[in-house]
Design a protein around this motif. Sequence first.
Motif, mmCIF file in Angstrom:
data_model
loop_
_atom_site.group_PDB
_atom_site.id
_atom_site.type_symbol
_atom_site.label_atom_id
_atom_site.label_comp_id
_atom_site.label_asym_id
_atom_site.label_seq_id
_atom_site.Cartn_x
_atom_site.Cartn_y
_atom_site.Cartn_z
ATOM 1 N N PRO A 1 7.284 -30.655 25.596
ATOM 2 C CA PRO A 1 7.723 -30.306 24.217
ATOM 3 C C PRO A 1 6.791 -29.022 23.585
ATOM 4 O O PRO A 1 5.725 -28.900 24.172
ATOM 5 C CB PRO A 1 7.456 -31.511 23.400
ATOM 6 N N LEU A 2 7.475 -28.599 22.614
ATOM 7 C CA LEU A 2 6.718 -27.356 22.039
ATOM 8 C C LEU A 2 7.024 -27.435 20.258
ATOM 9 O O LEU A 2 8.053 -27.418 19.941
ATOM 10 C CB LEU A 2 7.244 -25.981 22.387
ATOM 11 N N LEU A 3 5.994 -27.545 19.577
ATOM 12 C CA LEU A 3 6.162 -27.476 18.206
ATOM 13 C C LEU A 3 6.036 -26.117 17.944
ATOM 14 O O LEU A 3 5.238 -25.302 18.131
ATOM 15 C CB LEU A 3 4.717 -28.247 17.581
ATOM 16 N N GLU A 4 7.156 -25.682 17.250
ATOM 17 C CA GLU A 4 7.403 -24.387 16.551
ATOM 18 C C GLU A 4 7.441 -24.233 14.955
ATOM 19 O O GLU A 4 7.961 -25.090 14.563
ATOM 20 C CB GLU A 4 8.698 -23.967 17.197
ATOM 21 N N GLU A 5 6.835 -23.313 14.813
ATOM 22 C CA GLU A 5 7.011 -22.797 13.266
ATOM 23 C C GLU A 5 7.651 -21.587 13.122
ATOM 24 O O GLU A 5 7.822 -20.385 13.861
ATOM 25 C CB GLU A 5 5.565 -22.476 12.772
ATOM 26 N N GLU A 6 8.955 -21.981 12.134
ATOM 27 C CA GLU A 6 9.845 -20.798 12.169
ATOM 28 C C GLU A 6 9.598 -19.780 10.738
ATOM 29 O O GLU A 6 9.677 -20.365 9.590
ATOM 30 C CB GLU A 6 11.394 -21.401 11.987
ATOM 31 N N ASN A 7 8.916 -18.619 10.906
ATOM 32 C CA ASN A 7 8.999 -17.794 10.018
ATOM 33 C C ASN A 7 8.180 -18.248 8.650
ATOM 34 O O ASN A 7 8.632 -17.790 7.485
ATOM 35 C CB ASN A 7 10.137 -16.859 9.460
ATOM 36 N N GLY A 8 7.250 -18.818 8.814
ATOM 37 C CA GLY A 8 6.459 -19.701 7.692
ATOM 38 C C GLY A 8 7.427 -20.373 6.455
ATOM 39 O O GLY A 8 7.062 -20.641 5.595
ATOM 40 N N TRP A 9 8.412 -21.060 7.347
ATOM 41 C CA TRP A 9 8.929 -22.122 6.127
ATOM 42 C C TRP A 9 9.572 -23.445 6.762
ATOM 43 O O TRP A 9 9.710 -24.278 5.892
ATOM 44 C CB TRP A 9 10.324 -21.354 5.742
#
Length: 74
Positions: free
Chosen positions: A19-27
């Motif tokens: 798994p990978l925790l991803e942040e999408e453009n700060g939102w």
Amino acid sequence: MDIHQEVNLLDCPLCHGSPLLEEENGWCYYVMCLDCGCHTVEVEYRSAEEQLKAAQQAATLWNLGKVLSSTPGE
């Protein structure tokens, strides 16, 4: 504070991949599988105070097996 160290992710509920925790453009945050591509919904946050909670909620959804997949029959 490193948010990635604050959440615990289990292996993929579908293929047991990584798994990978991803942040999408700060939102928002979501978790995705690096092997099969399934993922959680995007968990939105609006402030720095909500950021860790959003990451933890995405991790909880992942660990419960609440994922989206584009495999036939889904």
